[in-house]
Design a protein around this motif. Structure first.
Motif, PDB file in Angstrom:
ATOM      1  N   SER A 325       0.796  -1.243   0.015  1.00 50.79           N
ATOM      2  CA  SER A 325       0.090  -0.072   0.105  1.00 50.79           C
ATOM      3  C   SER A 325       0.901   1.436   0.004  1.00 50.79           C
ATOM      4  CB  SER A 325      -0.826  -0.040   1.167  1.00 50.79           C
ATOM      5  OG  SER A 325      -1.699   1.189   1.002  1.00 50.79           O
ATOM      6  N   THR A 326       0.272   2.186  -0.663  1.00 53.87           N
ATOM      7  CA  THR A 326       1.055   3.560  -0.802  1.00 53.87           C
ATOM      8  C   THR A 326      -0.216   4.516  -0.218  1.00 53.87           C
ATOM      9  OG1 THR A 326       0.265   3.898  -3.145  1.00 53.87           O
ATOM     10  CG2 THR A 326       2.593   3.140  -2.636  1.00 53.87           C
ATOM     11  N   ASP A 327      -1.281   4.115   0.658  1.00 49.20           N
ATOM     12  CA  ASP A 327      -2.167   4.923   1.209  1.00 49.20           C
ATOM     13  C   ASP A 327      -1.749   5.630   2.609  1.00 49.20           C
ATOM     14  OD1 ASP A 327      -4.548   6.148   1.907  1.00 49.20           O
ATOM     15  OD2 ASP A 327      -5.661   4.515   1.736  1.00 49.20           O
ATOM     16  N   ALA A 328      -1.673   6.956   2.581  1.00 47.01           N
ATOM     17  CA  ALA A 328      -1.419   7.627   3.711  1.00 47.01           C
ATOM     18  C   ALA A 328      -2.200   7.293   5.016  1.00 47.01           C
ATOM     19  CB  ALA A 328      -0.935   9.268   3.571  1.00 47.01           C
ATOM     20  N   ASN A 329      -3.570   7.219   4.380  1.00 46.20           N
ATOM     21  CA  ASN A 329      -4.643   6.996   5.344  1.00 46.20           C
ATOM     22  C   ASN A 329      -4.452   5.870   6.533  1.00 46.20           C
ATOM     23  OD1 ASN A 329      -6.041   9.350   4.595  1.00 46.20           O
ATOM     24  ND2 ASN A 329      -6.929   8.104   2.858  1.00 46.20           N
TER      25      ASN A 329
END
Length: 569
Positions: A325-329
């Motif tokens: 994942s590259t999702d900052a959330n």
């Protein structure tokens, strides 16, 4: 499974080759012998490839029955349960009088459990008349119940299979371990104990000094690693490459890292779980006592099962890693969660900051492809440029076609951009865009692009004279000695070349395994201590940097130096 393994190697060792063997072609004999050796050495996929031709109905040999069976064993050990089952059913159909049908029934039953089909698995176990199999059948069924079945599902299974002792035994054990019980649960447990004559071991008195969960997990002297990936075993086929091949490639990389860690004195036990979007299945895995002993949890990848995992494990002493994942959330999900890649937000922030220093002015154009990731990065980059005082002259979604690009991209005769930003996930997107920009006399304008926009081999020479900068944290430098050694070792074990996911799996387990081995429960101290360089510390890809965040902020901007791509930021 001890019986299956011991029996299997007994067959390998005791099968006497008759005089007829010498009448077979040399390549048949060689293929069979090598396949048997591959299985003993854990090279299951290679064994399957060599055994498949020997199972042909058109060209039977003296190996035919055993080739079928050994193929079934290799496929089962490789977790290809459907392929194993089909081959074994074919064996029974073609050779119904073979004298080792009990072993075949056992393995078909085991495959059905691997495919989560309890009823059909038991149908084949019931065909076995040899009592020596019973202990292993019981062990296999108990393992299945503990790994795949949550409490509520177990209650329903007991109603569906009221005569099954293993289900009853597991249900009574689960009720006994619960901290509180309902009246109906106590009644159920009592009735099952009487019906199946189940005796539970008396609970030991609580020790004077209670062992904490952290001490229990991190005081074993070895490290359990749970791998939660979408293997999709129920849909596996050997006839074509699957869309989730990355999961298998990643796991094979883990196996290589496991060997490396063992050579460094760090013992790691891998447990793979087939996890996609099924929340109930994920809850069952979390309730599994074996899973609860995990030190490191890799995955899951999908939002639904990831959220379930975080709900239960966010406050645990486990080390949690999302490998893709590259999702900052996700960073706010748990204090013990780390992302193996830099987030999209970090990539655009550092990319925009770099281009502000590199370009001669603040004017930019942004072009992106058709995927959701392309548009997400493009709009995030636009907002970041605005924060830095940048001006957007043109921003468009483009098809990966030169003709369309020539039509859609302006000529910039009045006002020219100071840099170009390109975001594409298709390797066919970047090259025609470079050609179109050349036709606008923008060939020397600095360009920032995602590496996935290009075929890296094709773009190298073309970009030698350009100011092209690529965003890529997983660049594969095939000139590295460590990379060449890994590729050689990987080929010898798997008879295929690694993908980037294989490299990722290797690096991730090697790095986090070393952190656990050196710092144990205080792994976060090691993670934040320094930046771990690819070349200096022996990693294949970009290395690791968790000094300022729980995302891997390893340098990821590349520039071609005339012979290879190198990190410059």
């Amino acid at each position: 499974m001890k019986f299956l393994l011991s029996l299997f190697f007994y067959i390998i060792g005791s099968y006497q080759v008759s005089a007829q063997l010498f009448k077979q072609k040399d390549d048949v004999s060689k293929g069979y012998t090598e396949a048997v050796r591959d299985i003993k050495n854990g090279k299951y996929q290679s064994a399957m490839q060599k055994l498949a031709p020997l199972t042909s109905a058109n060209q039977p040999t003296i190996y035919s029955e055993y080739a079928h069976y050994h193929y079934g064993v290799a496929a089962y050990k490789n977790k290809q349960y459907q392929a194993s089952k089909q081959m074994l059913l074919q064996l029974l159909n073609r050779y119904p009088n073979w004298n080792r049908t009990s072993e075949v029934y056992y393995l078909i039953g085991a495959n059905n459990l691997g495919l989560r089909n309890w009823k059909e698995g038991n149908l084949y176990f019931d065909k076995i008349k040899d009592s020596s199999f019973q202990e292993d059948i019981q062990s296999l069924k108990q393992q299945y119940l503990q790994q795949y079945v949550d409490f509520d599902s177990l209650v329903e299974m007991q109603k569906q299979f009221p005569q099954d002792r293993e289900i009853a035994l597991e249900l009574v054990s689960r009720i006994d371990k619960k901290s509180s019980h309902t009246k109906s649960e106590v009644t159920m447990a009592t009735q099952l104990q009487k019906r199946f004559n189940i005796e539970l071991k008396p609970k030991e008195d609580s020790p004077k000094s209670k062992t904490t969960e952290s001490e229990r997990l991190w005081g074993k002297g070895y490290y359990d690693v749970a791998v939660l990936l979408p293997f999709r075993l129920d849909a596996f086929t050997v006839s074509r490459r699957m869309s989730n091949q990355f999961a298998y490639d990643y796991y094979l990389g883990l196996l290589q890292a496991q060997k490396k860690l063992e050579s460094e004195g760090i013992s790691v036990v891998l447990s793979a779980y087939d996890v996609s979007t099924d929340e109930q299945q994920m809850k069952g895995i979390i309730e599994n006592p074996s899973f609860q002993n995990s030190n490191l949890v890799i995955g899951p990848l999908y939002t639904s099962t990831f959220d379930v995992t975080m709900k239960y494990l966010a406050k645990s002493p486990m080390l949690l890693v999302n490998p893709l994942s590259t999702d900052a959330n996700l960073l706010g999900s748990a204090k013990n969660l780390f992302l193996a890649h830099p987030t999209i937000q970090t990539q655009v922030e550092k990319g925009a900051s770099f281009m502000k220093k590199t370009a001669k002015g603040a004017k930019a154009v942004i072009y992106y492809g058709n995927s959701s990731k392309d548009s997400t990065m493009a709009f995030a980059y636009r907002e970041e440029l605005k924060k830095l005082g940048g001006q957007i002259l043109d921003m468009q979604k483009l098809p990966a076609e030169r003709e369309s690009m020539e039509t859609l991209i302006p000529t910039f005769e009045q006002e020219r951009p100071d840099h170009v930003a390109v975001f594409g996930t298709s390797s066919r997107f970047g090259q025609p865009l470079l050609a179109t920009l050349d036709n606008r006399n923008l060939g020397k304008t600095p360009i920032l692009a995602t590496a996935s926009s290009f075929n890296m081999r094709q773009v190298s020479l073309a970009s030698a004279g350009k100011s092209l900068y690529l965003l890529e944290s997983d660049y594969v430098d095939k000139d590295k000695e460590e990379m060449r050694k890994f590729q050689k070792d990987y080929w010898e074990v798997n008879s295929t070349f690694p993908s980037v996911y294989s490299y990722q799996g290797y690096d991730h387990l090697l790095f986090f395994g070393r952190m656990m081995g050196k710092y144990n429960a205080k792994f976060d101290q090691g993670l934040t201590l320094r930046r771990y360089e690819s070349d200096q510390d022996g990693y294949l890809l970009g290395g690791f940097d968790y000094r300022h965040s729980h995302e891997n902020q390893v340098p990821f901007i590349l520039k071609y130096n005339g012979t290879k791509w190198v990190t410059i930021h």
